[in-house]
Design a protein around this motif. Structure first.
Motif, PDB file in Angstrom:
ATOM      1  N   THR A 157      43.415  31.223  31.428  1.00  0.00           N
ATOM      2  CA  THR A 157      44.833  30.522  30.999  1.00  0.00           C
ATOM      3  C   THR A 157      44.961  29.210  32.281  1.00  0.00           C
ATOM      4  O   THR A 157      44.717  29.244  33.026  1.00  0.00           O
ATOM      5  CB  THR A 157      45.801  30.980  31.893  1.00  0.00           C
TER       6      THR A 157
ATOM      7  N   SER B 115      37.961  34.354  44.103  1.00  0.00           N
ATOM      8  CA  SER B 115      37.912  36.324  43.026  1.00  0.00           C
ATOM      9  C   SER B 115      39.049  36.869  44.220  1.00  0.00           C
ATOM     10  O   SER B 115      38.373  36.606  44.899  1.00  0.00           O
ATOM     11  CB  SER B 115      36.726  36.578  42.740  1.00  0.00           C
TER      12      SER B 115
ATOM     13  N   GLY C 258      40.575  41.128  43.618  1.00  0.00           N
ATOM     14  CA  GLY C 258      41.695  42.083  42.444  1.00  0.00           C
ATOM     15  C   GLY C 258      40.405  42.618  42.339  1.00  0.00           C
ATOM     16  O   GLY C 258      39.312  42.680  42.535  1.00  0.00           O
TER      17      GLY C 258
ATOM     18  N   ASP D 290      40.703  46.021  35.340  1.00  0.00           N
ATOM     19  CA  ASP D 290      40.770  45.103  34.855  1.00  0.00           C
ATOM     20  C   ASP D 290      42.160  43.102  35.527  1.00  0.00           C
ATOM     21  O   ASP D 290      42.698  42.785  35.143  1.00  0.00           O
ATOM     22  CB  ASP D 290      42.276  45.798  33.924  1.00  0.00           C
ATOM     23  N   ASP D 291      41.969  43.464  36.692  1.00  0.00           N
ATOM     24  CA  ASP D 291      42.610  42.825  37.413  1.00  0.00           C
ATOM     25  C   ASP D 291      41.992  42.236  38.133  1.00  0.00           C
ATOM     26  O   ASP D 291      42.726  41.342  38.935  1.00  0.00           O
ATOM     27  CB  ASP D 291      43.924  43.316  38.804  1.00  0.00           C
ATOM     28  N   MET D 292      40.732  41.455  38.094  1.00  0.00           N
ATOM     29  CA  MET D 292      40.123  40.420  38.584  1.00  0.00           C
ATOM     30  C   MET D 292      40.750  39.506  38.110  1.00  0.00           C
ATOM     31  O   MET D 292      40.888  39.086  37.422  1.00  0.00           O
ATOM     32  CB  MET D 292      38.640  40.949  37.917  1.00  0.00           C
ATOM     33  N   ARG D 293      40.770  38.452  39.203  1.00  0.00           N
ATOM     34  CA  ARG D 293      41.793  37.292  38.654  1.00  0.00           C
ATOM     35  C   ARG D 293      40.402  35.957  39.308  1.00  0.00           C
ATOM     36  O   ARG D 293      40.139  35.785  40.448  1.00  0.00           O
ATOM     37  CB  ARG D 293      42.995  36.455  39.039  1.00  0.00           C
TER      38      ARG D 293
ATOM     39  N   SER E 207      42.403  29.048  36.245  1.00  0.00           N
ATOM     40  CA  SER E 207      43.011  30.448  36.870  1.00  0.00           C
ATOM     41  C   SER E 207      42.032  31.219  35.429  1.00  0.00           C
ATOM     42  O   SER E 207      42.553  31.004  34.558  1.00  0.00           O
ATOM     43  CB  SER E 207      44.827  31.102  36.841  1.00  0.00           C
ATOM     44  N   SER E 208      41.771  32.250  35.327  1.00  0.00           N
ATOM     45  CA  SER E 208      40.972  33.171  34.217  1.00  0.00           C
ATOM     46  C   SER E 208      40.999  34.531  35.282  1.00  0.00           C
ATOM     47  O   SER E 208      40.012  35.093  36.034  1.00  0.00           O
ATOM     48  CB  SER E 208      39.460  32.596  33.657  1.00  0.00           C
ATOM     49  N   SER E 209      41.037  35.260  33.584  1.00  0.00           N
ATOM     50  CA  SER E 209      40.034  36.956  34.431  1.00  0.00           C
ATOM     51  C   SER E 209      39.026  36.844  33.961  1.00  0.00           C
ATOM     52  O   SER E 209      38.190  37.711  34.224  1.00  0.00           O
ATOM     53  CB  SER E 209      41.408  37.687  32.911  1.00  0.00           C
ATOM     54  N   GLU E 210      38.409  35.866  33.311  1.00  0.00           N
ATOM     55  CA  GLU E 210      36.677  36.004  33.665  1.00  0.00           C
ATOM     56  C   GLU E 210      36.222  35.341  34.665  1.00  0.00           C
ATOM     57  O   GLU E 210      36.542  33.979  35.164  1.00  0.00           O
ATOM     58  CB  GLU E 210      35.837  35.723  31.623  1.00  0.00           C
TER      59      GLU E 210
ATOM     60  N   GLU F  17      35.524  32.616  29.035  1.00  0.00           N
ATOM     61  CA  GLU F  17      36.355  32.787  28.617  1.00  0.00           C
ATOM     62  C   GLU F  17      36.293  33.280  27.593  1.00  0.00           C
ATOM     63  O   GLU F  17      37.493  33.797  26.064  1.00  0.00           O
ATOM     64  CB  GLU F  17      37.448  31.420  28.751  1.00  0.00           C
TER      65      GLU F  17
END
Length: 434
Positions: free
Chosen positions: A19, A174, A176, A179-182, A200-203, A223
């Motif tokens: 995002t 990084s 978390g 699945d909570d890794m940011r 910002s991304s979860s990947e 992403e």
């Protein structure tokens, strides 16, 4: 070899999401780990302020911190300041010789409406002369920026080298697990303050690289289920996807004129070095080997690229002449040398070298080939050179976490920049911003 291979393989593994970002405070704090015995003693007297009231930012303290972090200056402790003058007419040089100060900075700040007027002067104590003096204006939120500007002026007046305290750094955080890794891509002042999250991304996010004008960042994001290279404008946050071929899209590096982007692509099989013409959106393949060729970086004159390749059996640095397209091996000390970065004058190469202490930042003189290890840690990565060539920032480990470290180009001084909000990696030092 294991480290090089895992880095390359990691580029094959990308996944979803991201995002666009907003603002987020994740300032880094500087912890000095080694000071230079050759540092020049300088006294910096607290600046006079309107009605003797403290301001939102302590300008004199920021200047002292900047100069100390450079490794080339040793500001005198406040308790040893023998007097508190605020202009050169009030300075008694013999007093400052008594406390072994080579230089003295004084100043005063007045307020005119919503603007601060900062007057500062630098004195040579043993020469008994005023070196520079200037008036700087700053808005309510610009005192730290003004202090960095003054630090640049003082540094250049004494050393003859342009100061880089007004530059920026980019880095990836990084935090978390699972699945909570940011992951976050940040831009901050060179001292770690005023951080701003631009992505910002979860990947994973990797390999940020500044454009020569300091207005854009290229980086790798996972992403879209595979690694892709993006170019993002820092002012508008608008971005374009520059490369998203099948396989590796990694290690972007801007040409000195900002018109091209070197990168490592595996779209034709093995990872090879390519150059993208940003305007034409065309790609030119530069290397052709059975080895892994990656981590390109341009020479200051734009006539050649240094890159990492294991074509000799272990990761080593090679220089590719863009006129003849011939690659010449540069490193022969040890069986691991990677992530080469030229000094701004093109005379030295900074890199990650595996020595007896593990993976460390090293500098190699390009004429003599002499290699000097600059750090004593064992897990260093991603060196990036300050635009004035005096410092190198890199990723390392401390207490089981990832932090940023910095070392002077001569190895005599170093500091670290941990974050209170998770791990920090992938630093990139900006060009001069003004």
């Amino acid at each position: 070899m294991k480290r090089f291979t895992s880095l390359s393989l990691s580029l094959w593994l990308g996944m979803l999401l991201m995002t666009l970002a907003s603002l987020a405070q994740a300032d880094l704090t500087i912890e000095i780990t080694r000071g230079s015995e050759k540092a020049t003693p300088i006294a910096i007297v607290p600046f006079a302020t309107p009605q003797d009231q403290p301001l939102p930012q302590d300008v004199a303290q920021i200047i002292a911190d900047d100069l100390e972090h450079s490794g080339q200056f040793s500001p005198l402790p406040a308790r040893t300041l023998i007097a508190r003058p605020h202009d050169s007419d009030s300075v008694k040089y013999r007093d400052w010789r008594a406390v072994d100060a080579d230089y003295l900075t004084v100043g005063k700040i007045t307020q005119e409406g919503s603007q601060y007027r900062i007057q500062f002067e630098l004195m040579d104590i043993y020469g008994e002369k005023r070196v520079i003096g200037e008036v700087v204006t700053a808005g309510q939120g610009e005192l730290r920026e003004a202090a960095h500007y003054i630090s640049d002026k003082i540094f250049e007046a004494i050393t003859g080298i342009r100061g880089a305290f007004s530059t920026k750094i980019a880095y990836v955080t990084s935090q978390g697990v699972g699945d909570d890794m940011r992951f976050g891509l940040h831009v901050a002042d060179a001292d770690g303050h005023n951080s701003r999250e631009i992505l910002s991304s979860s990947e994973p996010i990797m390999s940020p690289a500044w454009s020569p004008d300091g207005r854009k960042l290229a980086y790798v994001s996972f992403e879209t289920e595979r690694p892709a290279i993006y170019i993002q404008d820092l002012a508008s946050s608008q971005r374009v996807r520059a490369s998203s071929f099948r396989g590796i899209n990694g290690a972007p590096a801007w040409s000195p004129d900002g018109r091209k982007l070197a990168m490592s692509l595996s779209k034709d099989g093995q990872p090879e070095i390519y150059v993208m013409d940003i305007g034409a959106r065309s790609f030119q393949r530069l290397t052709n080997s059975d080895a892994i060729d990656t981590e390109p970086s341009w020479s200051p004159d734009g006539d050649s690229l240094v890159f990492t390749s294991d074509r000799s059996g272990s990761p080593q640095l090679y220089r590719l002449d863009l006129g003849s397209n011939e690659a010449k091996r540069l490193t022969f000390t040890g069986n691991y040398n990677s992530r080469g970065r030229f000094s701004p004058d093109g005379e030295s190469l900074f890199m990650i070298h595996r020595g007896n202490g593990g993976f460390q930042v090293a500098r190699q003189d390009l004429d003599s080939g002499r290699l000097v290890t600059l750090t004593d840690s064992g897990a260093d990565e991603s060196p990036s050179v300050a635009p004035n060539g005096t410092m190198v920032i890199f990723a390392t480990q401390q207490g089981g976490g990832d932090v940023l470290g910095a070392v002077s180009a001569d190895g005599n001084a170093s500091f670290r920049l941990p974050s209170a909000q998770g791990d920090v990696r992938e630093p990139a030092w900006s060009p001069f911003m003004n």
